[in-house]
Design a protein around this motif. Structure first.
Motif, short mmCIF file in Angstrom:
data_model
loop_
_atom_site.label_atom_id
_atom_site.label_comp_id
_atom_site.label_asym_id
_atom_site.label_seq_id
_atom_site.Cartn_x
_atom_site.Cartn_y
_atom_site.Cartn_z
N HIS A 44 51.43 49.42 37.63
CA HIS A 44 50.04 49.75 37.96
C HIS A 44 49.31 48.63 38.71
CE1 HIS A 44 50.89 52.43 34.46
NE2 HIS A 44 50.39 53.30 35.33
N VAL A 45 49.89 47.43 38.72
CA VAL A 45 49.25 46.29 39.38
C VAL A 45 50.24 45.69 40.38
CG1 VAL A 45 48.20 44.03 39.06
CG2 VAL A 45 47.85 45.81 37.34
N ARG A 46 49.77 45.51 41.61
CA ARG A 46 50.58 44.87 42.66
C ARG A 46 49.81 43.67 43.19
NH1 ARG A 46 54.79 47.87 44.48
NH2 ARG A 46 54.85 50.01 43.76
N VAL A 47 50.52 42.53 43.29
CA VAL A 47 49.89 41.30 43.72
C VAL A 47 50.73 40.68 44.82
CG1 VAL A 47 49.27 38.95 42.99
CG2 VAL A 47 48.86 40.87 41.45
N THR A 48 50.07 40.09 45.80
CA THR A 48 50.76 39.29 46.80
C THR A 48 50.18 37.87 46.76
OG1 THR A 48 49.25 39.91 48.59
CG2 THR A 48 51.25 41.23 48.34
N THR A 49 51.07 36.91 47.03
CA THR A 49 50.67 35.50 47.01
C THR A 49 51.18 34.82 48.29
OG1 THR A 49 52.68 34.86 45.82
CG2 THR A 49 50.71 35.30 44.49
N ASP A 50 50.54 33.70 48.63
CA ASP A 50 51.04 32.91 49.76
C ASP A 50 52.09 31.93 49.26
OD1 ASP A 50 49.70 30.75 48.60
OD2 ASP A 50 48.15 30.65 50.14
N VAL A 51 52.58 31.09 50.15
CA VAL A 51 53.65 30.16 49.80
C VAL A 51 53.23 29.19 48.70
CG1 VAL A 51 53.11 28.41 51.55
CG2 VAL A 51 55.47 28.69 50.76
N SER A 52 51.94 28.93 48.57
CA SER A 52 51.44 28.02 47.53
C SER A 52 51.21 28.73 46.20
CB SER A 52 50.14 27.37 47.98
OG SER A 52 50.35 26.62 49.15
N GLY A 53 51.40 30.04 46.17
CA GLY A 53 51.18 30.79 44.94
C GLY A 53 49.76 31.31 44.78
N ARG A 54 48.90 31.06 45.77
CA ARG A 54 47.54 31.60 45.71
C ARG A 54 47.57 33.09 46.01
NH1 ARG A 54 46.52 26.54 48.50
NH2 ARG A 54 46.95 27.68 50.40
N MET A 55 46.76 33.84 45.28
CA MET A 55 46.76 35.28 45.47
C MET A 55 46.13 35.65 46.80
SD MET A 55 46.05 37.03 41.79
CE MET A 55 44.68 36.00 41.30
N LEU A 56 46.80 36.57 47.49
CA LEU A 56 46.29 37.11 48.75
C LEU A 56 45.66 38.47 48.53
CD1 LEU A 56 49.31 36.23 51.08
CD2 LEU A 56 47.10 35.05 50.95
N SER A 57 46.29 39.25 47.64
CA SER A 57 45.74 40.59 47.37
C SER A 57 46.11 41.05 45.97
CB SER A 57 46.25 41.60 48.40
OG SER A 57 47.64 41.84 48.22
N ILE A 58 45.27 41.93 45.46
CA ILE A 58 45.53 42.59 44.18
C ILE A 58 45.25 44.07 44.41
CG2 ILE A 58 44.83 42.87 41.77
CD1 ILE A 58 43.78 39.98 41.87
N ARG A 59 46.22 44.92 44.07
CA ARG A 59 46.02 46.37 44.17
C ARG A 59 46.17 46.97 42.77
NH1 ARG A 59 50.24 46.59 48.17
NH2 ARG A 59 49.46 45.31 49.85
N LEU A 60 45.18 47.69 42.39
CA LEU A 60 45.18 48.30 41.06
C LEU A 60 45.31 49.81 41.21
CD1 LEU A 60 42.20 46.36 39.45
CD2 LEU A 60 44.63 45.84 39.27
N ASP A 61 46.25 50.38 40.49
CA ASP A 61 46.35 51.83 40.40
C ASP A 61 45.17 52.28 39.56
OD1 ASP A 61 47.03 54.40 39.18
OD2 ASP A 61 49.03 54.10 40.05
N PRO A 62 44.45 53.31 39.97
CA PRO A 62 43.27 53.74 39.20
C PRO A 62 43.57 54.05 37.73
CG PRO A 62 43.34 54.88 41.31
CD PRO A 62 44.61 54.10 41.18
N ARG A 63 44.81 54.43 37.43
CA ARG A 63 45.15 54.75 36.03
C ARG A 63 45.07 53.53 35.12
NH1 ARG A 63 50.64 57.75 37.44
NH2 ARG A 63 50.56 56.07 38.94
N VAL A 64 45.24 52.32 35.70
CA VAL A 64 45.21 51.11 34.89
C VAL A 64 43.80 50.86 34.34
CG1 VAL A 64 44.70 49.33 36.61
CG2 VAL A 64 46.23 48.81 34.73
N MET A 65 42.79 51.44 34.98
CA MET A 65 41.42 51.23 34.55
C MET A 65 41.13 51.92 33.21
SD MET A 65 40.62 49.23 36.86
CE MET A 65 38.89 48.92 36.63
#
Length: 147
Positions: A44-65
């Motif tokens: 339900h949660v998708r995250v992307t990070t850069d090479v340093s591990g900092r988050m670039l994006s967070i995508r939440l499936d509405p069902r997780v809410m």
């Protein structure tokens, strides 16, 4: 006498260092482009990070809410860790490829080149001493002829 230094070896070593420098520059560009991706256990949660591990994006499936804040936090943590791990793994693969493709150590060449350079300096010094002796002889003859 041991191995003599050649200018071809110097050219080869210079060329090898230039190739290594290009590989490092290419690797830096590839490092900057690394994006780690992580998905929570429930998907339900998708995250992307850069090479340093900092988050670039967070995508939440509405069902997780519909879940509680604790479960949402857990899914976020799993997705972030997986994204960071993915980025780390990509970085490790890239760096091991760069290091595996590295030229053999130049330490051996360094020793030969130093000895070779010392030989060149010695030969030059001997040639200069001989030239100076010849010049002094010519000056002496000229002075004798002038007297």
């Amino acid at each position: 006498m041991g191995h003599e230094f050649t200018f071809e070896e110097l050219d080869n070593a210079t060329y090898a260092m230039e190739r290594a420098a290009r590989r490092v520059e290419d690797a830096k560009a590839e490092l900057d482009a690394i994006v780690g991706e992580g998905v929570s256990a429930g998907g339900h949660v998708r995250v992307t990070t850069d090479v340093s591990g900092r988050m670039l994006s967070i995508r939440l499936d509405p069902r997780v809410m519909k879940r509680g804040s604790g479960e949402l936090a857990d899914e976020l943590m799993v997705a972030v860790r997986r994204a960071q791990d993915d980025g780390d793994a990509q970085r490790e693969r890239l760096m091991s490829g760069v290091l595996d493709g590295a030229e053999p150590s130049l330490d051996a060449f360094d020793g030969r080149s130093r000895r070779g350079f010392d030989g060149i300096v010695d030969a030059h010094s001997r040639a200069m001493d001989e030239s100076e002796a010849k010049l002094n002889e010519v000056i002496r003859r000229i002075e004798n002829d002038l007297d």
